[in-house]
Enzyme design. Sequence first.
Site, PDB file in Angstrom:
ATOM      1  N   GLU A   1       0.844  -1.197   0.000  1.00 17.98           N
ATOM      2  CA  GLU A   1       0.000   0.000   0.000  1.00 17.98           C
ATOM      3  C   GLU A   1       0.872   1.237   0.000  1.00 17.98           C
ATOM      4  OE1 GLU A   1      -2.086  -0.408   3.704  1.00 17.98           O
ATOM      5  OE2 GLU A   1      -2.842  -2.394   3.161  1.00 17.98           O
TER       6      GLU A   1
ATOM      7  N   LYS B   1       2.175   4.632   1.214  1.00 14.69           N
ATOM      8  CA  LYS B   1       2.101   5.188   2.565  1.00 14.69           C
ATOM      9  C   LYS B   1       1.725   6.664   2.459  1.00 14.69           C
ATOM     10  CE  LYS B   1       4.573   5.403   6.926  1.00 14.69           C
ATOM     11  NZ  LYS B   1       4.551   6.848   7.151  1.00 14.69           N
TER      12      LYS B   1
ATOM     13  N   ASP C   1       0.912  10.394   3.275  1.00 17.16           N
ATOM     14  CA  ASP C   1       1.547  11.301   4.215  1.00 17.16           C
ATOM     15  C   ASP C   1       0.461  12.202   4.807  1.00 17.16           C
ATOM     16  OD1 ASP C   1       3.550  12.390   5.620  1.00 17.16           O
ATOM     17  OD2 ASP C   1       4.447  13.510   3.955  1.00 17.16           O
TER      18      ASP C   1
ATOM     19  N   TYR D   1      -6.891   1.731   5.928  1.00 13.83           N
ATOM     20  CA  TYR D   1      -5.902   0.678   5.715  1.00 13.83           C
ATOM     21  C   TYR D   1      -5.924  -0.446   6.746  1.00 13.83           C
ATOM     22  CZ  TYR D   1      -3.187   3.781   8.783  1.00 13.83           C
ATOM     23  OH  TYR D   1      -2.778   4.592   9.797  1.00 13.83           O
TER      24      TYR D   1
ATOM     25  N   LYS E   1      10.691   3.663   3.241  1.00 11.55           N
ATOM     26  CA  LYS E   1      10.573   5.109   3.064  1.00 11.55           C
ATOM     27  C   LYS E   1      11.315   5.561   1.805  1.00 11.55           C
ATOM     28  CE  LYS E   1       8.976   7.406   6.145  1.00 11.55           C
ATOM     29  NZ  LYS E   1       9.208   7.604   7.556  1.00 11.55           N
TER      30      LYS E   1
ATOM     31  N   CYS F   1      24.492  44.821 -13.314  1.00 14.55           N
ATOM     32  CA  CYS F   1      24.495  43.433 -13.758  1.00 14.55           C
ATOM     33  C   CYS F   1      25.851  42.800 -13.457  1.00 14.55           C
ATOM     34  CB  CYS F   1      24.201  43.382 -15.250  1.00 14.55           C
ATOM     35  SG  CYS F   1      24.440  41.743 -15.950  1.00 14.55           S
TER      36      CYS F   1
ATOM     37  N   CYS G   1      27.507  42.283 -17.209  1.00 11.16           N
ATOM     38  CA  CYS G   1      27.845  43.344 -18.162  1.00 11.16           C
ATOM     39  C   CYS G   1      27.879  44.722 -17.507  1.00 11.16           C
ATOM     40  CB  CYS G   1      26.864  43.346 -19.333  1.00 11.16           C
ATOM     41  SG  CYS G   1      25.221  43.957 -18.891  1.00 11.16           S
TER      42      CYS G   1
ATOM     43  N   CYS H   1      18.478  42.926 -15.732  1.00 14.58           N
ATOM     44  CA  CYS H   1      19.622  43.639 -16.299  1.00 14.58           C
ATOM     45  C   CYS H   1      19.123  44.377 -17.528  1.00 14.58           C
ATOM     46  CB  CYS H   1      20.708  42.638 -16.678  1.00 14.58           C
ATOM     47  SG  CYS H   1      21.826  43.263 -17.949  1.00 14.58           S
TER      48      CYS H   1
ATOM     49  N   CYS I   1      24.558  42.280 -23.131  1.00 14.76           N
ATOM     50  CA  CYS I   1      24.952  41.512 -21.947  1.00 14.76           C
ATOM     51  C   CYS I   1      25.333  40.091 -22.370  1.00 14.76           C
ATOM     52  CB  CYS I   1      23.803  41.471 -20.945  1.00 14.76           C
ATOM     53  SG  CYS I   1      24.157  40.443 -19.513  1.00 14.76           S
TER      54      CYS I   1
HETATM   55  O1  D41 Z   1      -0.842   4.905   4.391  1.00 14.70           O
HETATM   56  C1  D41 Z   1      -0.406   4.901   5.544  1.00 14.70           C
HETATM   57  N1  D41 Z   1       0.084   5.986   6.060  1.00 14.70           N
HETATM   58  C2  D41 Z   1      -0.424   3.650   6.357  1.00 14.70           C
HETATM   59  C3  D41 Z   1      -0.110   3.721   7.710  1.00 14.70           C
HETATM   60  C4  D41 Z   1      -0.786   2.391   5.809  1.00 14.70           C
HETATM   61  N2  D41 Z   1      -1.118   2.258   4.493  1.00 14.70           N
HETATM   62  N3  D41 Z   1      -0.802   1.300   6.572  1.00 14.70           N
HETATM   63  C5  D41 Z   1      -0.497   1.365   7.912  1.00 14.70           C
HETATM   64  N4  D41 Z   1      -0.543   0.242   8.628  1.00 14.70           N
HETATM   65  C6  D41 Z   1      -0.262   0.261   9.926  1.00 14.70           C
HETATM   66  C7  D41 Z   1      -0.336  -1.021  10.695  1.00 14.70           C
HETATM   67  C8  D41 Z   1       0.428  -2.101   9.972  1.00 14.70           C
HETATM   68  C9  D41 Z   1       0.239  -0.841  12.062  1.00 14.70           C
HETATM   69  C10 D41 Z   1      -1.763  -1.417  10.789  1.00 14.70           C
HETATM   70  C11 D41 Z   1      -0.137   2.590   8.512  1.00 14.70           C
HETATM   71  C12 D41 Z   1       0.160   2.559   9.906  1.00 14.70           C
HETATM   72  N5  D41 Z   1       0.093   1.385  10.585  1.00 14.70           N
HETATM   73  C13 D41 Z   1       0.539   3.718  10.691  1.00 14.70           C
HETATM   74  N6  D41 Z   1       0.277   4.970  10.439  1.00 14.70           N
HETATM   75  C14 D41 Z   1       0.795   5.729  11.415  1.00 14.70           C
HETATM   76  C15 D41 Z   1       1.396   4.946  12.316  1.00 14.70           C
HETATM   77  C16 D41 Z   1       1.239   3.671  11.884  1.00 14.70           C
END
Ligand code: D41
Length: 677
Positions: A116, A118, A120, A228, A317, A411, A414, A429, A435
């Site tokens: 999935e 992640k 932000d 999620y 990450k 400038c 020039c 300029c 120039c």
């Molecule tokens: O999309 C996310 N930020 C995301 C965060 C995700 N797709 N899955 C997550 N799954 C978990 C667990 C595995 C612990 C159920 C998470 C997070 N945790 C999470 N977000 C912030 C702290 C943990």
Amino acid sequence: MPVADLLQELESLLGKIDSWNHQYYVLDHPTVPDAEYDRSMQRLVELETQNPHWLRPDSPSQRVGGQPLAQFGQVTHDVPMLSLDNAFNDQDMQDFNRRSLDRLADVTGPLEFACEPKLDGIAVSLLYRGGVLQRGATRGDGATGEDITQNVRTIRSIPLSLRGKGYPEMLEVRGEIYMPKAGFERLNNRARERGEKTFVNPRNAAAGSLRQLDPRITAERPLEMCCYSVGLVKGGSLPDQQARVLERLQDWGFRINSESAVVQGIEACNDYYESLSARRDSLPYDIDGIVFKVNEFQLQEQLGFVSRAPRWAIARKFPAQEEVTRLLDVEFQVGRTGVITPVARLEPVFVGGVTVSNATLHNRDEVDRLDVRIGDTVIVRRAGDVIPQVVSVVIEYRLPHFRRVIFPEHCPVCQSAVEREEGEAALRCMGGLICAAQQKAAIKHFASRRALNVEGLGDKLVEQLVDEGLVSNVAELYTLSKERLLKLDRMGEKSADNILAALQDSKRTTLPRFIFALGIREVGEATALSLARHFGSWPALLASSERQLLDVDDVGPIVADHLRQFFDSLSSLEMVRSLCDAGVGWPDIECAPERDQPLAGQTWVVTGKLETLGRDDAKAYLQTLGAKVAGTVSVKTTCVVAGPGAGSKLAKAEALGIDVVDEESLLALLVAQGIQL
Ligand code: D41
């Protein structure tokens, strides 16, 4: 009207609006015109106001936000909200896989993972009892969070009551609340127009919006939630795999990430990571990595967790897009039109996957806004392909002797005077074509791929040519001889021949390319194309009045003014004449009157990688044919051009049954419409 009929009308409105909301906010698939939606909503509010005892807590009218709170209450999570371990490279992923397999004695083949993006944003928990939203809370430290029920109720992609059947009596759903990039831009633009503070990034904007004690403010913010996982489940059961649970959540009305996938083995996880990281910038929301979860709950249970993090999941990450470094100096670069840009020289730092030692400071307003001093510790950001930027200064590390940035009065190249034009942030300029910096930039632009495309005439060579006094404007390029070229450092017979041949080849061009190559201020590729198609020939363009210029698509008063200035300048006209005398030429174009532009009234979307044209060119050509080019796919989209790597936009087009073509078909269409590529 009899009460029974009114009640029936209310029921029908509730059902309709709820279903439209779900289509629009969860499935991204609008099904009714806005006007119809607004009318129904108005009628619902009317019925509820006249009969307050009919008002239900899960009515869609209740999304506008209730009374402000004095403070948020605290919520204890009955099932703690775990955190995630991080991985930063392939090795960390291998280790994660090995550790998992070592603990799962029965598993012989590769492990199955749910992948999935992640998001932000802000992690939250939603509690449903009997299918009705009871409580929304932030994750907080995982054990206790804040009660943000009033605020989550305003978020349209969060169901106030669950759809379908078969949900547990008590169900806690977990996910991320985030602000899509487009909504973030709109919010910031509005704030800027009103002279209010802007948010640094979508995550901060989402956090700030959720932290509002007044839910009416939250209601105005473009927040979304993507689910999620689940926490507490009572009085019912769920499937036994992560991916299946997500499907079930979707059936019950939650938004889940359309990029989620199930893969076999850790190599496939790494492939998924690579492919999504390549598409990261084209996703409509910010992500900071990928989460990989062992798909089978039974295996998850065997793996268990250490301290607060499950052993069965890991977040890979992306390299940080922001880093801290030091500002060593500020230098000033002179661009093609004389604009002087302050450039930060930085202590080299690894950010966004590359080493960065320069960053733009844009202009004087930006330097003032940052209040940056030489020696300061600064935060630099590099996202995707964009130029690295200094986003802020760490004031705590400032020492008293750090110098302010002084803008030059002359400038740096020039020595001509520097001016700031009214209403413009940029310093310029005034040396014009005397120039050397402007000469170099103008020649580089002229020779660039999208202009006259002189192959082999790179930046370094242009700089040498100007520095050695061999060339001072674009027309002089065509007076270069082999003998002169050979006088340059590291120039061999073969290279000299190649450059002369490339110059010769560049003479046969097209009118739009030629107009673009002249480097007239504010005249980019799209405008050059519109001008060429509107006037058809150079003499017609040259003879045009300001009024006629304003008739052209994309030409406003400012562009018209720059064009007139160019046409009224003797030196510019002389340069064009010299170019033509040197043999630069193009066929005239058949003009298409705008009303019968072939794609007028159509909306196109371009997504993925276009190998031949590039996305920018493709958009410019489509616009010349009269199409509108949009950034997102909707029911209004006529056609989507999809190249390799196309993702959610393509998926959406397919879901909506919108025509999709590849680059080859687009090229064929352009050629058929008389566009010379
Ligand atoms: O999309 C996310 N930020 C995301 C965060 C995700 N797709 N899955 C997550 N799954 C978990 C667990 C595995 C612990 C159920 C998470 C997070 N945790 C999470 N977000 C912030 C702290 C943990």
